[in-house]
Design a protein around this motif. Sequence first.
Motif, mmCIF file in Angstrom:
data_model
loop_
_atom_site.group_PDB
_atom_site.id
_atom_site.type_symbol
_atom_site.label_atom_id
_atom_site.label_comp_id
_atom_site.label_asym_id
_atom_site.label_seq_id
_atom_site.Cartn_x
_atom_site.Cartn_y
_atom_site.Cartn_z
ATOM 1 N N SER A 121 3.915 7.194 -9.121
ATOM 2 C CA SER A 121 3.611 8.427 -9.855
ATOM 3 C C SER A 121 4.238 8.404 -11.244
ATOM 4 C CB SER A 121 4.062 9.652 -9.066
ATOM 5 O OG SER A 121 5.459 9.662 -8.918
ATOM 6 N N HIS A 122 5.425 7.816 -11.372
ATOM 7 C CA HIS A 122 6.040 7.686 -12.700
ATOM 8 C C HIS A 122 5.224 6.733 -13.567
ATOM 9 C CE1 HIS A 122 9.622 10.074 -12.311
ATOM 10 N NE2 HIS A 122 9.978 9.448 -11.194
ATOM 11 N N ALA A 123 4.696 5.679 -12.980
ATOM 12 C CA ALA A 123 3.886 4.733 -13.742
ATOM 13 C C ALA A 123 2.606 5.394 -14.239
ATOM 14 C CB ALA A 123 3.550 3.510 -12.884
ATOM 15 N N MET A 124 1.987 6.216 -13.400
ATOM 16 C CA MET A 124 0.743 6.875 -13.806
ATOM 17 C C MET A 124 0.984 8.002 -14.817
ATOM 18 S SD MET A 124 -1.434 5.025 -12.469
ATOM 19 C CE MET A 124 -2.971 5.848 -12.749
ATOM 20 N N ILE A 155 9.148 -0.562 -15.020
ATOM 21 C CA ILE A 155 9.002 0.892 -14.898
ATOM 22 C C ILE A 155 10.314 1.512 -14.436
ATOM 23 C CG2 ILE A 155 7.819 2.708 -13.607
ATOM 24 C CD1 ILE A 155 5.389 0.732 -13.536
ATOM 25 N N TYR A 156 10.960 0.863 -13.473
ATOM 26 C CA TYR A 156 12.218 1.366 -12.918
ATOM 27 C C TYR A 156 13.302 1.423 -13.994
ATOM 28 C CZ TYR A 156 16.165 1.722 -9.701
ATOM 29 O OH TYR A 156 17.285 2.133 -9.039
ATOM 30 N N GLY A 204 0.800 -1.214 0.000
ATOM 31 C CA GLY A 204 0.000 0.000 0.000
ATOM 32 C C GLY A 204 0.833 1.264 0.000
ATOM 33 N N SER A 205 1.994 1.211 0.618
ATOM 34 C CA SER A 205 2.838 2.406 0.663
ATOM 35 C C SER A 205 3.454 2.730 -0.696
ATOM 36 C CB SER A 205 3.929 2.246 1.721
ATOM 37 O OG SER A 205 4.814 1.214 1.355
ATOM 38 N N VAL A 206 3.473 1.775 -1.604
ATOM 39 C CA VAL A 206 4.018 2.051 -2.941
ATOM 40 C C VAL A 206 3.097 3.017 -3.691
ATOM 41 C CG1 VAL A 206 4.652 0.960 -5.145
ATOM 42 C CG2 VAL A 206 5.283 -0.116 -3.008
ATOM 43 N N PHE A 207 1.804 3.040 -3.334
ATOM 44 C CA PHE A 207 0.889 3.995 -3.965
ATOM 45 C C PHE A 207 1.297 5.436 -3.695
ATOM 46 C CE2 PHE A 207 -2.160 0.401 -3.970
ATOM 47 C CZ PHE A 207 -2.501 0.455 -5.311
ATOM 48 N N PHE A 208 2.035 5.666 -2.628
ATOM 49 C CA PHE A 208 2.460 7.012 -2.263
ATOM 50 C C PHE A 208 3.940 7.240 -2.574
ATOM 51 C CE2 PHE A 208 -0.906 5.609 0.609
ATOM 52 C CZ PHE A 208 -1.898 6.507 0.233
ATOM 53 N N ASN A 209 4.476 6.439 -3.465
ATOM 54 C CA ASN A 209 5.886 6.488 -3.800
ATOM 55 C C ASN A 209 6.053 7.088 -5.196
ATOM 56 O OD1 ASN A 209 8.572 5.617 -4.623
ATOM 57 N ND2 ASN A 209 8.535 4.397 -2.755
ATOM 58 N N PHE A 246 -0.219 -1.468 -13.606
ATOM 59 C CA PHE A 246 0.520 -1.479 -12.350
ATOM 60 C C PHE A 246 -0.398 -1.190 -11.173
ATOM 61 C CE2 PHE A 246 3.542 0.689 -9.328
ATOM 62 C CZ PHE A 246 4.217 -0.462 -8.972
ATOM 63 N N ALA A 247 -1.326 -0.250 -11.336
ATOM 64 C CA ALA A 247 -2.263 0.079 -10.259
ATOM 65 C C ALA A 247 -3.166 -1.105 -9.939
ATOM 66 C CB ALA A 247 -3.090 1.301 -10.636
#
Length: 135
Positions: free
Chosen positions: A27-30, A86-87, A18-23, A41-42
């Motif tokens: 944001s780069h994926a979106m 993505i990375y 869940g913390s990856v949603f705030f990473n 990814f979401a």
Amino acid sequence: MIQRIQSVFLFLAFLMNGSVFFNALYSHAMNDPQAWVGFGFAIILSIASLGSLGSIFLYQNRENHRKWVSVLLLVQVITIGFAAGIYISLGGFGTFLWDETIGLGLLVLALGAQLYARKKIKDDIELVKSMDRIR
């Protein structure tokens, strides 16, 4: 029971996913021009996160619990694959990608927590079987 060690590790996996949603990785994926990358990814990250939380409550049927956690391990590996793609697409490795590296590391730690939870579920199954043999 809910307070067992595997439930704690599954909850930690839920928190890490869940913390990856705030990473920055999310944001780069979106913000990717190809919208399917961010949405894929979401979705897979949501399945991995909520699946860990939901599998905590399957503790009454240990075999079913172990099967669901095994499926979640596969989902977590797919999530790590998305995140690694993505990375790498961000332009290589280095200190300028520190926030994204933390996001990828959280996903790997969540995989480790799920693996440890599955091991503890398997240990519980073996303990119950050995107690049944003693009776």
